[in-house]
Design a protein around this motif. Structure first.
Motif, PDB file in Angstrom:
ATOM      1  N   ASN A 130       0.854  -1.241  -0.019  1.00  0.00           N
ATOM      2  CA  ASN A 130       0.017   0.001  -0.017  1.00  0.00           C
ATOM      3  C   ASN A 130       0.865   1.117  -0.062  1.00  0.00           C
ATOM      4  O   ASN A 130       0.583   2.099  -0.593  1.00  0.00           O
ATOM      5  CB  ASN A 130      -0.817  -0.049   1.190  1.00  0.00           C
ATOM      6  CG  ASN A 130      -1.878  -1.057   1.063  1.00  0.00           C
ATOM      7  OD1 ASN A 130      -2.222  -1.545   0.224  1.00  0.00           O
ATOM      8  ND2 ASN A 130      -2.729  -1.496   2.537  1.00  0.00           N
ATOM      9  N   LEU A 131       2.065   1.304   0.763  1.00  0.00           N
ATOM     10  CA  LEU A 131       2.615   2.312   0.983  1.00  0.00           C
ATOM     11  C   LEU A 131       3.557   2.636  -0.543  1.00  0.00           C
ATOM     12  O   LEU A 131       3.804   3.871  -0.804  1.00  0.00           O
ATOM     13  CB  LEU A 131       3.866   2.237   2.137  1.00  0.00           C
ATOM     14  CG  LEU A 131       3.015   2.162   3.531  1.00  0.00           C
ATOM     15  CD1 LEU A 131       4.333   2.086   4.511  1.00  0.00           C
ATOM     16  CD2 LEU A 131       2.101   3.206   3.690  1.00  0.00           C
ATOM     17  N   LEU A 132       4.067   1.551  -1.121  1.00  0.00           N
ATOM     18  CA  LEU A 132       4.833   1.825  -2.354  1.00  0.00           C
ATOM     19  C   LEU A 132       3.920   2.084  -3.308  1.00  0.00           C
ATOM     20  O   LEU A 132       4.364   2.971  -4.264  1.00  0.00           O
ATOM     21  CB  LEU A 132       5.588   0.282  -2.791  1.00  0.00           C
ATOM     22  CG  LEU A 132       6.635  -0.100  -1.555  1.00  0.00           C
ATOM     23  CD1 LEU A 132       7.015  -1.636  -2.176  1.00  0.00           C
ATOM     24  CD2 LEU A 132       7.923   0.944  -1.606  1.00  0.00           C
ATOM     25  N   PHE A 133       2.611   1.565  -3.242  1.00  0.00           N
ATOM     26  CA  PHE A 133       1.519   2.117  -4.276  1.00  0.00           C
ATOM     27  C   PHE A 133       1.224   3.506  -4.051  1.00  0.00           C
ATOM     28  O   PHE A 133       1.256   4.489  -5.095  1.00  0.00           O
ATOM     29  CB  PHE A 133       0.171   1.510  -4.146  1.00  0.00           C
ATOM     30  CG  PHE A 133      -0.994   2.155  -4.649  1.00  0.00           C
ATOM     31  CD1 PHE A 133      -1.019   2.113  -6.206  1.00  0.00           C
ATOM     32  CD2 PHE A 133      -1.807   2.654  -4.000  1.00  0.00           C
ATOM     33  CE1 PHE A 133      -2.192   2.942  -6.750  1.00  0.00           C
ATOM     34  CE2 PHE A 133      -2.941   3.539  -4.600  1.00  0.00           C
ATOM     35  CZ  PHE A 133      -2.889   3.597  -5.926  1.00  0.00           C
ATOM     36  N   ALA A 134       1.274   3.925  -2.752  1.00  0.00           N
ATOM     37  CA  ALA A 134       1.105   5.724  -2.573  1.00  0.00           C
ATOM     38  C   ALA A 134       2.261   6.362  -2.971  1.00  0.00           C
ATOM     39  O   ALA A 134       1.944   7.477  -3.587  1.00  0.00           O
ATOM     40  CB  ALA A 134       0.631   5.599  -1.050  1.00  0.00           C
ATOM     41  N   PHE A 135       3.281   5.857  -2.677  1.00  0.00           N
ATOM     42  CA  PHE A 135       4.457   6.706  -3.270  1.00  0.00           C
ATOM     43  C   PHE A 135       4.532   6.617  -4.681  1.00  0.00           C
ATOM     44  O   PHE A 135       4.951   7.638  -5.405  1.00  0.00           O
ATOM     45  CB  PHE A 135       5.848   6.106  -2.520  1.00  0.00           C
ATOM     46  CG  PHE A 135       7.129   6.711  -3.291  1.00  0.00           C
ATOM     47  CD1 PHE A 135       7.554   7.638  -2.238  1.00  0.00           C
ATOM     48  CD2 PHE A 135       7.793   6.363  -4.171  1.00  0.00           C
ATOM     49  CE1 PHE A 135       8.684   8.487  -2.693  1.00  0.00           C
ATOM     50  CE2 PHE A 135       9.021   6.832  -4.630  1.00  0.00           C
ATOM     51  CZ  PHE A 135       9.505   7.765  -3.836  1.00  0.00           C
ATOM     52  N   ALA A 136       4.377   5.632  -5.588  1.00  0.00           N
ATOM     53  CA  ALA A 136       4.348   5.503  -7.031  1.00  0.00           C
ATOM     54  C   ALA A 136       3.450   6.359  -7.653  1.00  0.00           C
ATOM     55  O   ALA A 136       3.517   7.013  -8.696  1.00  0.00           O
ATOM     56  CB  ALA A 136       4.370   4.050  -7.467  1.00  0.00           C
ATOM     57  N   TRP A 137       2.131   6.312  -6.785  1.00  0.00           N
ATOM     58  CA  TRP A 137       1.237   7.384  -7.659  1.00  0.00           C
ATOM     59  C   TRP A 137       1.426   8.640  -7.358  1.00  0.00           C
ATOM     60  O   TRP A 137       1.377   9.554  -8.269  1.00  0.00           O
ATOM     61  CB  TRP A 137      -0.199   7.022  -6.831  1.00  0.00           C
ATOM     62  CG  TRP A 137      -1.367   7.688  -7.276  1.00  0.00           C
ATOM     63  CD1 TRP A 137      -1.638   8.870  -6.958  1.00  0.00           C
ATOM     64  CD2 TRP A 137      -2.095   7.247  -8.186  1.00  0.00           C
ATOM     65  NE1 TRP A 137      -2.768   9.376  -7.684  1.00  0.00           N
ATOM     66  CE2 TRP A 137      -3.197   8.413  -8.435  1.00  0.00           C
ATOM     67  CE3 TRP A 137      -2.650   6.063  -8.756  1.00  0.00           C
ATOM     68  CZ2 TRP A 137      -4.095   8.222  -9.451  1.00  0.00           C
ATOM     69  CZ3 TRP A 137      -3.488   6.043  -9.824  1.00  0.00           C
ATOM     70  CH2 TRP A 137      -4.342   7.344  -9.916  1.00  0.00           C
ATOM     71  N   GLY A 138       1.965   9.052  -6.202  1.00  0.00           N
ATOM     72  CA  GLY A 138       2.256  10.592  -6.314  1.00  0.00           C
ATOM     73  C   GLY A 138       3.634  10.871  -7.068  1.00  0.00           C
ATOM     74  O   GLY A 138       3.638  11.961  -7.754  1.00  0.00           O
ATOM     75  N   ALA A 139       4.730   9.922  -7.365  1.00  0.00           N
ATOM     76  CA  ALA A 139       5.703  10.334  -8.039  1.00  0.00           C
ATOM     77  C   ALA A 139       5.377  10.139  -9.550  1.00  0.00           C
ATOM     78  O   ALA A 139       6.049  10.935 -10.369  1.00  0.00           O
ATOM     79  CB  ALA A 139       6.962   9.447  -7.619  1.00  0.00           C
ATOM     80  N   CYS A 140       4.376   9.541  -9.872  1.00  0.00           N
ATOM     81  CA  CYS A 140       4.244   9.028 -11.264  1.00  0.00           C
ATOM     82  C   CYS A 140       3.054   9.697 -11.677  1.00  0.00           C
ATOM     83  O   CYS A 140       2.898  10.566 -12.650  1.00  0.00           O
ATOM     84  CB  CYS A 140       4.427   7.468 -11.517  1.00  0.00           C
ATOM     85  SG  CYS A 140       5.721   7.053 -11.195  1.00  0.00           S
TER      86      CYS A 140
END
Length: 481
Positions: A110-120
């Motif tokens: 969930n946290l990696l998805f959140a980071f990737a969503w924000g960055a990409c």
């Protein structure tokens, strides 16, 4: 309420009369004229692997596009410099939010998805929408300077905060078990904003480096150093602070059940509005005069950051108090030892229990010690989830899957209690939460959880109108032998 009063008989299948059945069958067309075909798309979408693959593909494509756009604006050399400088605050921010989530750690996916969503994804939407809006305003008003100011103070906050809030909304809707309160909202929002700020910092630092190359400025007087100081040193928590307000709105709305549908809609929208307002104030601070930025930073941003930090830490302590309130009933029923709720409600005792299991009574086998520490950590996580589940059931009513979820968590605890129970009991006594001198570490010498034979779980009650020994505080029933 009796159990029979909540159970409904299955409705009988209507039987057609003989002549009606003949008429019905006669109306059915020949097989060659059938036009109905099952929609296989729905079956594919129900596959978790397909949905995960589609999501990863979308984020990867967004990442490639955003990297190409940033590199086009900054140049290759500026992109590499911006990337190297922008990555510096990322570990600090992620560690801070992960520390806040130690009571009931959310899954890394969930946290990696959140980071990737924000960055990409969010960064791509922001760059495209902000550029389009600024150009449209400049064309409509024939004033590029005012268009840039209006775009930064009005358009950018709305677009960026809305794009980042989508990640929180998706986890809020599709990962409800991992979204339990304010802490989860803050952590997910923090990871999303960290990813967004990472991409944005690459763009700003890369452009600053390109201007320094053209002007020939170097050292502390360069634009790159000034940009790095403002965005990375002075305000690394700026974007996380904005988006955390949206996360707080979702976090407050998360415990509400079906009876609080209005709250589940209004509070996230209110949090998003606060995030947009704070972001607009921050972006417009430079237009308030020579010292406008410093006034907004010192008078508004720093106090708000301190207030949000206090709220997040208070929410984490509140989660620990939930453990000491909800778990004693399971200890009274025999699932836990009396000392375990006391140890689980203290981060110091929990860490001491893991450390005690890791050392394994001084055993030289490090692999066995790591396995024991991991077992204690899993036990703490399952016990925390159990306490949060019971709290939601008491305050918002037991959902249809409460009994099965409770049974599943108790099953996981029972399989790990031989290792975790003694370690937590020792930690409770060593930290003074349980009266009595701390004994020698009573950990087992052989760690064979797969060989354990826990006692079977009782059949859970399907309703809570009457007496339930695993939900009512008066329960004193022990698990069956």
């Amino acid at each position: 309420m009796s159990e029979g009063s909540v159970q409904h008989e299955q409705p009988a299948v209507p039987v057609l009369e003989e002549q009606q059945l003949d008429e019905f069958l006669g109306a059915v067309p020949e097989r060659g004229q059938w036009r109905y075909r099952p929609r296989r798309v729905g079956m594919v979408w129900r596959s978790k692997a397909f949905r995960a693959g589609a999501l990863i593909t979308v984020l990867a494509l967004c990442g490639l596009v955003i990297l190409a756009l940033v590199r086009q604006q900054t140049g290759t050399e500026g992109f590499l410099v911006g990337l190297g400088l922008a990555v510096l605050p990322v570990p600090l921010l992620m560690s801070a939010f992960r520390w806040l989530d130690r009571v009931e750690p959310g899954p890394w996916r969930n946290l990696l998805f959140a980071f990737a969503w924000g960055a990409c994804a969010a960064a791509l939407v922001a760059i495209i929408a902000n550029s389009f809006a600024t150009r449209w305003i400049a064309t409509a008003t024939a004033d590029p300077a005012s268009a840039d100011t209006l775009g930064a103070t009005v358009v950018a906050p709305v677009v960026e905060e809305s794009a980042k809030a989508v990640a929180i909304l998706l986890i809020f809707l599709f990962r409800r078990r991992q979204f339990a309160g304010i802490v989860d909202g803050v952590v997910i929002a923090g990871f999303t904003a960290t990813g967004f700020a990472f991409t944005e910092n690459i763009l700003y630092l890369g452009n600053a480096f390109g201007e320094d190359q053209q002007l020939g400025t170097t050292g502390f007087a360069s634009l790159t150093v000034g940009t790095f100081f403002v965005r990375v040193v002075m305000s690394p928590f700026a974007h996380p602070l904005f988006t955390v307000l949206s996360g707080i709105g979702f976090g407050i709305a998360a415990p509400g059940g079906p009876r609080h549908r209005v709250r589940r809609i209004v509070l996230p929208v209110l949090g998003l509005a606060c995030a947009i307002g704070m972001h607009a104030l921050w972006n417009g601070s430079s237009s308030f005069g020579r010292y406008g930025f410093y006034v907004v930073y010192g008078v508004f941003m720093v106090p708000c950051f301190a207030l949000v930090t206090w709220l997040a830490v208070w929410s984490r302590q509140r989660e620990l108090r939930v453990l000491s309130t909800e778990l004693p009933v399971y200890a009274a029923a025999g699932w836990l030892t009396p000392a375990e709720p006391l140890a689980l409600a203290s981060m110091r005792a929990r860490g001491m229990a893991r450390d005690m299991a890791r050392h394994w009574n001084g055993h030289p086998d490090r692999a066995r010690g790591k396995a024991a520490a991991r077992t204690v950590a899993e036990y703490e996580s399952f016990a925390t989830s159990l306490a949060m589940l019971r709290r939601r059931a008491r305050h918002d009513g037991a959902g249809p899957d409460f009994a099965l979820r409770e049974q599943e968590l108790l099953h996981h605890l029972w399989h790990r209690r031989d290792v975790a129970g003694p370690a937590l009991t020792y930690a409770a006594r060593a930290t003074g939460r349980l009266r009595g001198a701390p004994p020698a570490p009573p950990l087992p010498r052989q760690f064979t959880p797969e060989g354990a034979h826990p006692r079977p779980l009782p059949a859970p009650h399907r309703h809570y109108g009457g007496y339930n020994p695993y939900l009512d505080d008066g329960g004193r029933r022990t698990p069956p032998a």
